[in-house]
Design a protein around this motif. Sequence first.
Motif, mmCIF file in Angstrom:
data_model
loop_
_atom_site.group_PDB
_atom_site.id
_atom_site.type_symbol
_atom_site.label_atom_id
_atom_site.label_comp_id
_atom_site.label_asym_id
_atom_site.label_seq_id
_atom_site.Cartn_x
_atom_site.Cartn_y
_atom_site.Cartn_z
ATOM 1 N N PHE A 60 0.853 -1.179 0.000
ATOM 2 C CA PHE A 60 0.000 0.000 0.000
ATOM 3 C C PHE A 60 0.890 1.229 0.000
ATOM 4 O O PHE A 60 1.896 1.290 0.705
ATOM 5 N N VAL A 61 0.540 2.215 -0.798
ATOM 6 C CA VAL A 61 1.159 3.539 -0.743
ATOM 7 C C VAL A 61 0.371 4.371 0.263
ATOM 8 O O VAL A 61 0.941 5.066 1.101
ATOM 9 N N SER A 62 -0.946 4.253 0.191
ATOM 10 C CA SER A 62 -1.840 4.920 1.146
ATOM 11 C C SER A 62 -1.771 4.179 2.475
ATOM 12 O O SER A 62 -1.776 2.946 2.505
ATOM 13 N N LEU A 66 -4.556 -2.703 8.513
ATOM 14 C CA LEU A 66 -5.100 -4.036 8.265
ATOM 15 C C LEU A 66 -4.096 -5.054 8.793
ATOM 16 O O LEU A 66 -2.887 -4.811 8.750
ATOM 17 N N PRO A 67 -4.566 -6.211 9.286
ATOM 18 C CA PRO A 67 -3.652 -7.179 9.899
ATOM 19 C C PRO A 67 -2.583 -7.738 8.969
ATOM 20 O O PRO A 67 -1.545 -8.186 9.434
ATOM 21 N N PHE A 68 -2.796 -7.689 7.677
ATOM 22 C CA PHE A 68 -1.827 -8.256 6.737
ATOM 23 C C PHE A 68 -0.916 -7.198 6.120
ATOM 24 O O PHE A 68 -0.137 -7.500 5.217
ATOM 25 N N VAL A 69 -0.998 -5.949 6.605
ATOM 26 C CA VAL A 69 -0.187 -4.853 6.066
ATOM 27 C C VAL A 69 0.860 -4.428 7.104
ATOM 28 O O VAL A 69 0.521 -4.123 8.244
ATOM 29 N N ASN A 70 2.130 -4.427 6.685
ATOM 30 C CA ASN A 70 3.223 -3.973 7.544
ATOM 31 C C ASN A 70 3.044 -2.474 7.787
ATOM 32 O O ASN A 70 2.998 -1.692 6.833
ATOM 33 N N ASP A 126 1.933 -8.861 3.826
ATOM 34 C CA ASP A 126 2.515 -10.125 4.255
ATOM 35 C C ASP A 126 1.788 -11.253 3.530
ATOM 36 O O ASP A 126 0.612 -11.498 3.788
ATOM 37 N N LYS A 127 2.489 -11.923 2.638
ATOM 38 C CA LYS A 127 1.877 -12.969 1.806
ATOM 39 C C LYS A 127 1.313 -14.119 2.642
ATOM 40 O O LYS A 127 0.380 -14.783 2.218
ATOM 41 N N THR A 128 1.885 -14.347 3.817
ATOM 42 C CA THR A 128 1.407 -15.446 4.657
ATOM 43 C C THR A 128 0.093 -15.114 5.350
ATOM 44 O O THR A 128 -0.568 -16.007 5.868
ATOM 45 N N LYS A 129 -0.295 -13.843 5.352
ATOM 46 C CA LYS A 129 -1.518 -13.430 6.040
ATOM 47 C C LYS A 129 -2.658 -13.097 5.092
ATOM 48 O O LYS A 129 -3.730 -12.703 5.534
ATOM 49 N N LEU A 130 -2.431 -13.224 3.792
ATOM 50 C CA LEU A 130 -3.470 -12.959 2.797
ATOM 51 C C LEU A 130 -3.577 -14.186 1.904
ATOM 52 O O LEU A 130 -2.656 -14.512 1.154
ATOM 53 N N ALA A 131 -4.707 -14.884 2.009
ATOM 54 C CA ALA A 131 -4.870 -16.195 1.371
ATOM 55 C C ALA A 131 -4.564 -16.197 -0.124
ATOM 56 O O ALA A 131 -3.921 -17.118 -0.626
ATOM 57 N N VAL A 132 -5.011 -15.174 -0.840
ATOM 58 C CA VAL A 132 -4.813 -15.160 -2.296
ATOM 59 C C VAL A 132 -3.321 -15.172 -2.661
ATOM 60 O O VAL A 132 -2.947 -15.697 -3.706
ATOM 61 N N LEU A 133 -2.463 -14.654 -1.798
ATOM 62 C CA LEU A 133 -1.020 -14.673 -2.048
ATOM 63 C C LEU A 133 -0.365 -15.892 -1.408
ATOM 64 O O LEU A 133 0.556 -16.483 -1.974
ATOM 65 N N GLY A 134 -0.844 -16.280 -0.226
ATOM 66 C CA GLY A 134 -0.281 -17.429 0.470
ATOM 67 C C GLY A 134 -0.545 -18.743 -0.243
ATOM 68 O O GLY A 134 0.275 -19.665 -0.199
#
Length: 101
Positions: free
Chosen positions: A40-42, A46-50, A57-65
């Motif tokens: 995200f630039v903005s 959210l729990p999956f955003v550093n 975080d790819k491990t926290k977002l199913a579509v990437l994990g």
Amino acid sequence: MTHWNGTIIGPGHTVHENRIYSLRITCGERYPDVPPEIAFVSKVNLPFVNQLNGSIDKTKLAVLGNWSQSTTLEKILTDIRKEMASPNNRKLPQPPEGSVF
């Protein structure tokens, strides 16, 4: 073409409603064998955003994990938007609109 800009319109009836979120998408040399890097630039909470740099975080977002070569960038953005509207995330306090990482 390895560098993309993405946009997500905040889902209605959530704290994200009427907000426009910008994202950076980088499809590396091994794409589509491996998922793209997305950040995200903005600013968004959210729990999956550093929270330091906006990276997802790819491990926290199913579509990437659970990556598949057939997954499209549109599907990734749509799934992120669905997560924003999920019961766990729809009311999370958010940074001021317009702030960036």
